[in-house]
Scaffold this motif. Structure first.
Motif, short mmCIF file in Angstrom:
data_model
loop_
_atom_site.label_atom_id
_atom_site.label_comp_id
_atom_site.label_asym_id
_atom_site.label_seq_id
_atom_site.Cartn_x
_atom_site.Cartn_y
_atom_site.Cartn_z
N UNK A 32 4.67 -1.08 -12.30
CA UNK A 32 5.21 -0.69 -11.71
C UNK A 32 6.38 -2.29 -11.50
N UNK B 278 3.97 11.90 -2.38
CA UNK B 278 2.43 11.72 -0.91
C UNK B 278 3.87 11.15 -0.25
N UNK C 175 6.54 -2.01 -7.84
CA UNK C 175 6.74 -1.63 -6.76
C UNK C 175 6.46 -2.15 -5.82
N UNK D 51 0.00 1.51 -13.09
CA UNK D 51 0.73 1.41 -13.95
C UNK D 51 1.56 0.41 -14.04
N UNK E 123 3.74 3.54 -5.91
CA UNK E 123 3.83 5.61 -6.50
C UNK E 123 2.46 6.27 -6.98
N UNK E 124 1.64 4.96 -6.65
CA UNK E 124 0.33 6.09 -7.27
C UNK E 124 -1.13 5.55 -7.30
N UNK E 125 -0.62 5.14 -6.03
CA UNK E 125 -1.92 4.97 -4.59
C UNK E 125 -3.32 4.31 -5.30
N UNK F 156 6.37 8.37 -5.24
CA UNK F 156 6.12 7.93 -3.57
C UNK F 156 6.75 9.09 -3.07
N UNK G 20 1.32 -0.71 0.20
CA UNK G 20 -0.17 0.02 0.26
C UNK G 20 1.00 1.25 0.10
N UNK G 21 1.66 1.40 0.89
CA UNK G 21 2.26 2.85 1.20
C UNK G 21 4.04 2.33 -0.21
N UNK G 22 4.20 1.92 -0.42
CA UNK G 22 5.65 1.78 -2.18
C UNK G 22 4.94 2.14 -3.18
#
Ligand SMILES: Cc1cc2nc3c(=O)[nH]c(=O)nc-3n(C[C@H](O)[C@H](O)[C@H](O)COP(=O)(O)OP(=O)(O)OC[C@H]3O[C@@H](n4cnc5c(N)ncnc54)[C@H](O)[C@@H]3O)c2cc1C
Ligand SMILES: Cc1ncc(C[n+]2csc(CCOP(=O)(O)OP(=O)(O)O)c2C)c(N)n1
Ligand code: SF4
Ligand code: SF4
Ligand code: SF4
Ligand SMILES: [Mg+2]
Lengths: 546, 291
Positions: free
Chosen positions: A529, B29, A531, A527, A508-510, B26, A504-506
């Motif tokens: 990625x 955010x 991550x 997207x 970058x696109x929520x 990131x 959830x936290x990593x």
């Protein structure tokens, strides 16, 4: 009326742009099986209960454990723990001490008096179990909790099979065994002791009374050595020797013992004899490196002052007035293609003599198949069963040492569980089958070890050698509570989500949504990625294909 | 395992156009959500400006003012003063800029603001080059790194901006990494509570600019921290140094090996970079011990 937005200011949210269209692959939450589970004979959900220990939810851990195995305190002591050999963590530092953690939970359950949940509503069918060893008791437990009427027939005066009359108390304290067996009986299993089912006729008659039978009579016939006269007072078979000691009977054998065999049973005989004050030599065909006993057993036997004469064979025994002369010879030992097969060639001119007062052969046991002649087919040394553990006679199932050469306690427990599931399906074909874990096992490469700092395994200590030789107290110490939590924290939880929120936290696109239980990928924005997958500490997510 | 624990109030929105896997988004955010709603930001031309959103789209829930590349800190200073005169002293003014807009083109404005100790929180997203314009070198690009304008590798070292800023004796200068999100949030929190000029330099491994896989920027940043290439530390009042990671657990080569921009390095060059990092680490330890 609403004011039109000022053209000077950005006013449209980026949310209207669906970046999910950029993606070629999307992450998937999978909850994949861990390799330890695949190697575990009862297919225990190890990643799950070890995590529960880490979180201090011991009762939860116990419930997870006993879903597959009603004997965690027994298994936590004497399981050959193939799970540890498959553990991903050994590729970082050392395997997780799964077995000692299992004991920790099993012991706590006994100390706290935890009971199994109530069985399911009573079913119409009843099942007879023949043989009260680990295989029979495991099947009885699994069938009883599903609501079947279960009647267990045992030849001896007590339940437990080899757990009681084979395995010595210094490895498995009998109060532990009693506790775990009593819990199974308390579920409402009807036990008939001293009620052997002697032969095919008796079995046929029994089958007429029950909807299904489970046969788990073990392997009770000792293999014999042609060089030995078993009628002599100075010969006692290892199984009898252990059964007598376990029953508290005095040992009649002389001072100097030679134990024949290099397997676990021979180690148990030798170490038991040491505790009875005897001096002991082990004579084994195999050279040191190929001894079939676990290396730890051999090491502990050596610590206890047992002498090993390996790569050698007994040829003849001469009984003199004041003892025995054992004629022995060195051998060239060659392992065969399949496990347990071998050839030996005596090395000429290498003969030697051992002096002794008694000989205890412990070279293995065979299943008594003759009993069931005419009723059940056999498959070499064991009763023939199909993939569902059903014998050649429909409705009669078999397992444990009687039906398999995988002669380990947890193998027997696992076979009992699988047969119980098959019997339940036999009784009610509409029963759902066992739920297969999804996906393939998580390999080490999918674990992000940045979240798992190096930390060596916490090995429980052993009783000092001197104390071991005076008593039958258990050799291996338990883990203390803080040690158990620390050891559990070493587990990667391979394939099992630990709700750490890293994904959830990593992102970058929520694009990861937190749900009440778990997470969801927002396909509008992801997207692709990866991550989230890369930063997952447990390998519980992977990139899927689109 | 340490859990990440800042509170995401959705002040940064999806649908932005950062590359897939971009850790500048990131970091944005974490920073926006930690600073909270009572904030105004400026952003200089950079990837950050693109991520915040080009007209008429915005990915942020706070107002963002797009400045020129030279004037980030000056614009932020002006906004802060306007807010003060409106009686809003507690509104945080964030100044978001890249390394080009900080180490090079915006340095004069930043130095002036720092000299006046303007009450702004300056965030430099340091991706070690002019990346939004295709990947040219900046004075933040490290020795030997390949960029569009240093095809054989840069021949000079990375400028030590922290020492320049330390000379201004501002209340807080800190480094932060997208591999250490709790540390980043804690530093933003700390900076927000201080008055005066605060600068946080965030290392941003740029996927196309550094030659890093889409899923590997966090890992690369983590290796930068663990190898000591990019130590996490704070400088208070220009003189008090605190190291946040006290040990190096990775070789510099393990960090370099992640990246396409270092693929051409010889063993000697790697050794030289390791020696530079060792020396800088000793100096940091020395600074931290002397506080
Ligand atoms: C000395 C020794 C040490 C061992 N140590 C280990 C160890 O450390 N770890 C490990 O994993 N495995 C160990 N094993 C192997 C393990 O004990 C067996 O694989 C396991 O007990 C098999 O379980 P079972 O239920 O099939 O048979 P058993 O345990 O043999 O139980 C069979 C039961 O059936 C009863 N029975 C037999 N015939 C009849 C009949 N006709 N009617 C009714 N009841 C009958 C018997 O009395 C007995 O109670 C050891 C074995 C030995 C001999
Ligand atoms: C004075 C000036 N020169 C050049 C440019 C063109 N330009 C826009 S963004 C940019 C790159 C800025 O680099 P950096 O600040 O490091 O941000 P990044 O793109 O790497 O995020 C450049 C050179 C400009 N806007 N103004
Ligand atoms: S690390 Fe844990 S889950 Fe993974 S294989 Fe080892 S015991 Fe099983
Ligand atoms: S981190 Fe976000 S954008 Fe990247 S793959 Fe995972 S969900 Fe998709
Ligand atoms: S990152 Fe954490 S929360 Fe996400 S799937 Fe992996 S274990 Fe679960
Ligand atoms: Mg840049």
């Amino acid at each position: 009326m609403q004011q039109p937005p000022s053209p000077l200011w950005t006013n449209a949210s980026s949310r209207t742009r669906l970046t999910g269209t950029w993606r070629s692959a999307m992450p998937e939450y999978q909850d994949k099986p861990s390799p330890c589970r695949g190697a575990c004979p009862v297919a225990g959900r190890i990643a799950e209960w070890v995590r529960q220990i880490e979180l201090g939810d011991y009762y939860g851990a116990w419930l997870t454990l006993v879903d597959n195995n009603p004997f965690p305190a027994v298994a936590g002591r004497i399981c050959h723990h193939p799970c540890e050999g498959a553990c991903n963590r050994q590729q970082l530092d050392e395997t997780v001490g799964i077995c000692s953690l299992e004991r920790f939970v099993g012991d706590m359950a006994l100390a706290e008096g935890w009971c199994f949940p109530e069985p399911a509503a009573a079913q119409d069918q009843s099942v007879a179990i023949v043989g009260g060893g680990p295989a029979g008791l495991s099947a009885a437990y699994q069938l009883r909790r599903r609501g079947y009427r279960v009647v267990l027939f045992e030849e001896r005066g007590q339940l437990g099979g080899l757990l009681r009359h084979g395995i010595p108390a210094y490895r498995l304290d009998k109060t532990i065994l009693d506790g775990e067996i009593q819990r199974i009986i308390d579920l409402g299993v009807e036990v008939r002791l001293q009620s052997g089912i002697a032969d095919a006729g008796a079995l046929r008659a029994l089958h007429a009374e029950y909807d299904a039978l489970y046969l788990a009579t073990g392997a009770s016939r000792p293999k014999t050595l042609p060089e030995l006269d078993y009628e002599q007072p100075w010969v006692q078979d290892g199984a009898d020797f252990l059964a007598a000691t376990n029953a508290g009977e005095a040992c009649e054998l002389g001072q100097r013992l030679v134990v024949i065999g290099g397997g676990s049973a021979a180690m148990d005989v030798a170490r038991t004899a040491r505790r009875l004050g005897r001096s002991v030599s082990v004579l084994a065909l195999e050279p040191d490196a190929l001894l079939p006993a676990q290396p730890i057993e051999v090491a502990e036997a050596r610590e206890e002052g047992i002498e090993f004469i390996t790569g050698a064979m007994l040829q003849a025994v001469e009984s003199l007035g004041d003892g025995l002369k054992l004629q022995c010879v060195r051998v060239d030992f060659q392992q065969g293609e399949t496990r347990g097969t071998f050839s030996v060639e005596p090395v000429s001119g290498s003969g030697f003599v051992l002096s002794a007062d008694a000989v205890v052969p412990a070279i293995g046991q065979d299943a008594d198949l003759a009993r069931w002649d005419g009723l059940l087919d056999s498959d070499g040394p064991v009763v023939r069963t199909d993939a569902q553990w059903q014998t050649s006679r429909p409705g009669v199932f078999a397992g444990g040492d009687l039906a398999s050469m995988d002669r380990f306690v947890t193998q027997a427990i696992g076979m009992g569980k699988m047969a119980a599931e098959a019997i339940a399906r036999h009784a009610d074909p509409l029963q759902p089958g066992a739920v297969a874990a999804n996906g393939s096992e998580v390999p080490f490469a999918e674990i992000n070890t940045d979240y798992h700092p190096l930390a060596g395994r916490l090995q429980p200590g052993n009783l000092e050698v001197e104390a071991r030789l005076r008593t039958f107290d258990e050799v291996q110490h338990p883990l203390a509570q803080d040690e158990a939590i620390a050891e559990a924290a070493r587990c990667f939880s391979c394939g099992t989500c630990i709700y750490c929120d890293n994904c959830y936290f990593y992102c970058p696109d929520m694009a990861i949504a937190k749900l009440e239980h778990g997470y969801d990928v927002k396909s509008d924005y992801c997207k692709g990625c990866g991550l989230c997958v890369a930063e997952c500490p447990t390998g519980a997510i992977s990139m899927g294909q689109e | 395992m340490e859990l990440i624990n800042y509170n995401d109030e959705e002040l940064f929105q999806p649908g932005h156009v950062a590359c897939a896997g971009c850790v500048e988004a990131l970091s944005m955010r974490v920073i926006l959500n930690t600073v909270g709603r009572d904030a105004v930001a400026t952003v200089s031309p950079s990837c950050g400006a693109v991520i915040c959103g080009a007209y008429p789209f915005s990915a942020t829930k706070i107002p963002v003012f797009h400045t020129t590349l030279e004037s980030g800190a000056a614009s932020a200073s002006g906004i802060k003063r306007a807010l003060l005169s409106q009686g809003k002293p507690d509104t945080t003014v964030l100044c978001l800029a890249g390394d080009g807009g900080t180490y090079d083109i915006g340095l004069q404005a930043l130095s002036s603001a720092a000299e006046r100790n303007e009450d702004i929180l300056y965030i430099c997203f340091d991706n070690e080059g002019y990346m939004n314009t295709g990947g040219q070198k900046s004075s933040s690009t490290p020795l030997a790194a390949v960029t569009g304008s240093t095809p054989a590798g840069k021949t000079t070292r990375k400028k030590n901006l922290i020492e320049i800023l330390a000379a201004h004796r501002i209340p807080l200068i800190a480094t932060a990494s997208p591999s250490h999100l709790n540390d980043m949030a804690a530093k933003v929190e700390k900076a927000k509570a201080l008055r005066g000029t605060k600068v946080i330099i965030v290392l941003i491994p740029c996927l196309p600019g550094w030659g890093v896989a889409d899923n590997a920027a966090v890992k690369t940043a983590r290796l930068a921290v663990e190898s000591g290439v990019f130590p996490l530390f704070e400088v208070e009042d220009g003189v008090h140094y605190t190291l946040n990671t006290e040990q190096r657990t990775q070789s510099v080569n393990s960090y370099l090996a992640q990246q396409g921009r270092y693929r051409h390095l010889s063993a000697e060059q790697v050794e030289q970079i390791q020696a530079d990092v060792d020396a800088e680490w000793q100096r940091l330890l020395w600074c931290a011990a002397g506080r």
